[in-house]
Design a protein around this motif. Structure first.
Motif, PDB file in Angstrom:
ATOM      1  N   ARG A 100      12.243  -0.280  -0.519  1.00  0.00           N
ATOM      2  CA  ARG A 100      13.317   0.202   0.374  1.00  0.00           C
ATOM      3  C   ARG A 100      13.190   1.701   0.611  1.00  0.00           C
ATOM      4  O   ARG A 100      13.359   2.171   1.748  1.00  0.00           O
ATOM      5  CB  ARG A 100      14.691  -0.123  -0.228  1.00  0.00           C
ATOM      6  CG  ARG A 100      15.023  -1.619  -0.247  1.00  0.00           C
ATOM      7  CD  ARG A 100      16.492  -1.839  -0.561  1.00  0.00           C
ATOM      8  NE  ARG A 100      16.857  -1.340  -1.880  1.00  0.00           N
ATOM      9  CZ  ARG A 100      16.776  -2.034  -2.997  1.00  0.00           C
ATOM     10  NH1 ARG A 100      16.290  -3.276  -2.982  1.00  0.00           N
ATOM     11  NH2 ARG A 100      17.145  -1.514  -4.155  1.00  0.00           N
ATOM     12  N   LEU A 101      12.890   2.466  -0.438  1.00  0.00           N
ATOM     13  CA  LEU A 101      12.747   3.914  -0.289  1.00  0.00           C
ATOM     14  C   LEU A 101      11.553   4.269   0.596  1.00  0.00           C
ATOM     15  O   LEU A 101      11.540   5.330   1.230  1.00  0.00           O
ATOM     16  CB  LEU A 101      12.603   4.577  -1.661  1.00  0.00           C
ATOM     17  CG  LEU A 101      13.864   4.591  -2.530  1.00  0.00           C
ATOM     18  CD1 LEU A 101      13.555   5.120  -3.924  1.00  0.00           C
ATOM     19  CD2 LEU A 101      14.963   5.433  -1.880  1.00  0.00           C
TER      20      LEU A 101
ATOM     21  N   ARG B 174       0.831  -1.213   0.000  1.00  0.00           N
ATOM     22  CA  ARG B 174       0.000   0.000   0.000  1.00  0.00           C
ATOM     23  C   ARG B 174       0.862   1.258   0.000  1.00  0.00           C
ATOM     24  O   ARG B 174       0.489   2.278  -0.594  1.00  0.00           O
ATOM     25  CB  ARG B 174      -0.945  -0.015   1.200  1.00  0.00           C
ATOM     26  CG  ARG B 174      -2.092  -1.018   1.061  1.00  0.00           C
ATOM     27  CD  ARG B 174      -3.108  -0.871   2.178  1.00  0.00           C
ATOM     28  NE  ARG B 174      -2.596  -1.373   3.459  1.00  0.00           N
ATOM     29  CZ  ARG B 174      -2.709  -2.629   3.866  1.00  0.00           C
ATOM     30  NH1 ARG B 174      -3.323  -3.521   3.099  1.00  0.00           N
ATOM     31  NH2 ARG B 174      -2.234  -3.011   5.032  1.00  0.00           N
ATOM     32  N   ALA B 175       2.009   1.190   0.642  1.00  0.00           N
ATOM     33  CA  ALA B 175       2.908   2.348   0.685  1.00  0.00           C
ATOM     34  C   ALA B 175       3.636   2.549  -0.642  1.00  0.00           C
ATOM     35  O   ALA B 175       3.811   3.691  -1.092  1.00  0.00           O
ATOM     36  CB  ALA B 175       3.926   2.170   1.810  1.00  0.00           C
ATOM     37  N   ALA B 176       4.056   1.457  -1.264  1.00  0.00           N
ATOM     38  CA  ALA B 176       4.836   1.556  -2.501  1.00  0.00           C
ATOM     39  C   ALA B 176       3.961   1.738  -3.729  1.00  0.00           C
ATOM     40  O   ALA B 176       4.391   2.315  -4.727  1.00  0.00           O
ATOM     41  CB  ALA B 176       5.699   0.309  -2.669  1.00  0.00           C
ATOM     42  N   GLY B 177       2.724   1.238  -3.681  1.00  0.00           N
ATOM     43  CA  GLY B 177       1.835   1.344  -4.826  1.00  0.00           C
ATOM     44  C   GLY B 177       1.982   0.175  -5.778  1.00  0.00           C
ATOM     45  O   GLY B 177       2.714  -0.779  -5.519  1.00  0.00           O
ATOM     46  N   PRO B 178       1.313   0.234  -6.928  1.00  0.00           N
ATOM     47  CA  PRO B 178       1.340  -0.865  -7.882  1.00  0.00           C
ATOM     48  C   PRO B 178       2.660  -0.944  -8.646  1.00  0.00           C
ATOM     49  O   PRO B 178       3.461  -0.008  -8.642  1.00  0.00           O
ATOM     50  CB  PRO B 178       0.180  -0.543  -8.830  1.00  0.00           C
ATOM     51  CG  PRO B 178       0.056   0.945  -8.771  1.00  0.00           C
ATOM     52  CD  PRO B 178       0.409   1.322  -7.362  1.00  0.00           C
ATOM     53  N   TRP B 179       2.859  -2.069  -9.308  1.00  0.00           N
ATOM     54  CA  TRP B 179       4.039  -2.258 -10.151  1.00  0.00           C
ATOM     55  C   TRP B 179       3.947  -1.348 -11.362  1.00  0.00           C
ATOM     56  O   TRP B 179       2.854  -1.031 -11.855  1.00  0.00           O
ATOM     57  CB  TRP B 179       4.146  -3.711 -10.599  1.00  0.00           C
ATOM     58  CG  TRP B 179       4.509  -4.659  -9.487  1.00  0.00           C
ATOM     59  CD1 TRP B 179       3.769  -4.966  -8.383  1.00  0.00           C
ATOM     60  CD2 TRP B 179       5.718  -5.418  -9.376  1.00  0.00           C
ATOM     61  NE1 TRP B 179       4.433  -5.867  -7.596  1.00  0.00           N
ATOM     62  CE2 TRP B 179       5.629  -6.177  -8.173  1.00  0.00           C
ATOM     63  CE3 TRP B 179       6.853  -5.558 -10.170  1.00  0.00           C
ATOM     64  CZ2 TRP B 179       6.640  -7.030  -7.756  1.00  0.00           C
ATOM     65  CZ3 TRP B 179       7.853  -6.414  -9.766  1.00  0.00           C
ATOM     66  CH2 TRP B 179       7.757  -7.137  -8.569  1.00  0.00           C
ATOM     67  N   ASP B 180       5.094  -0.910 -11.867  1.00  0.00           N
ATOM     68  CA  ASP B 180       5.182  -0.040 -13.032  1.00  0.00           C
ATOM     69  C   ASP B 180       4.986  -0.895 -14.288  1.00  0.00           C
ATOM     70  O   ASP B 180       5.870  -1.661 -14.666  1.00  0.00           O
ATOM     71  CB  ASP B 180       6.544   0.647 -13.054  1.00  0.00           C
ATOM     72  CG  ASP B 180       6.694   1.654 -14.181  1.00  0.00           C
ATOM     73  OD1 ASP B 180       5.860   1.643 -15.109  1.00  0.00           O
ATOM     74  OD2 ASP B 180       7.663   2.438 -14.153  1.00  0.00           O
ATOM     75  N   THR B 181       3.845  -0.747 -14.952  1.00  0.00           N
ATOM     76  CA  THR B 181       3.532  -1.607 -16.089  1.00  0.00           C
ATOM     77  C   THR B 181       4.215  -1.183 -17.386  1.00  0.00           C
ATOM     78  O   THR B 181       4.026  -1.837 -18.422  1.00  0.00           O
ATOM     79  CB  THR B 181       2.008  -1.670 -16.318  1.00  0.00           C
ATOM     80  OG1 THR B 181       1.485  -0.342 -16.443  1.00  0.00           O
ATOM     81  CG2 THR B 181       1.322  -2.384 -15.155  1.00  0.00           C
TER      82      THR B 181
END
Length: 216
Positions: free
Chosen positions: A154-155, A131-138
């Motif tokens: 990590r960031l 939820r913090a990082a969001g979805p994968w970059d498609t």
């Protein structure tokens, strides 16, 4: 712990069977995405007895598949979403031991984002971190996508946990078994590599940006 296990399938049904058979303790939690061109799993009644097989309207890329698994996990209010390579095979005892490690991580309160076995042959992502990082970059279809996503975890302040648990990885068997797919990967590899460099200001392990494209 509430979890789902995602396995995206493209080819080599024999290896898929071995992968699923090696994680019997997870049966009932496994979702297989049939991304094969010929919809090979459509009439596989035996497979559907142990896992949930979903056939998307069109075959999904790796990153689209990972986002689909994340959505399934979120809908089921899962604590973690697992990912397994279709050409991976867990050693006896590994599924149970991996689950114990994850339960201990959850109960400890540690801010973990990703737990690995033999790298990501079998891996788990903490849904809080997702939820913090969001979805994968498609924009990535497959390669460099995991490097990108793990950097974002990590960031966001989440740890990678290397469990060292034994999982056999039969080594890009999906790619090796399809000459067309192999050609596409070889052709697009430099494009995705360059996109990663532009996004993070350098090659892997030489990144200079703390936000994508150095934007606030």
């Amino acid at each position: 712990m509430r979890y789902i296990v995602g396995i995206p399938y493209v080819n080599r049904r024999d290896l898929l069977y071995r992968a699923i058979d090696s994680i019997r303790p997870y049966w009932g939690h496994i979702f297989v995405l049939d991304n094969s061109a010929e919809r090979e799993l459509r009439h596989d009644i035996g497979l559907s007895r142990s896992v949930t097989v979903y056939e998307p309207p069109v075959p999904l890329t790796f990153t689209q598949s990972m986002n689909w698994f994340q959505r399934m996990a979120a809908e089921r209010e899962a604590d973690a979403v697992f990912y397994m390579h279709t050409d991976a095979e867990a050693h006896p005892g590994t599924p149970e031991a991996f689950l114990r490690v994850l339960e201990e991580l959850q109960s400890s309160g540690r801010k973990w984002g990703l737990a690995l076995t033999n790298f990501d042959a079998l891996a788990a992502y903490n849904m809080e971190a997702v939820r913090a990082a969001g979805p994968w970059d498609t924009i990535f279809s497959s390669y460099f996508a995991d490097i990108d996503y793990h950097r974002r975890l990590r960031l966001a302040g989440y740890d990678e946990v290397f469990t060292g648990l034994p999982v056999e990885h039969h080594g890009s068997s999906t790619r090796k078994s399809d000459s067309r797919f192999n050609f596409i990967v070889d052709t697009t590899w430099p494009l995705y590599e360059r996109y990663y460099e532009l996004k993070w200001g350098g090659k892997m392990a030489q990144e200079t940006y703390m936000t994508p494209f150095n934007m606030p």
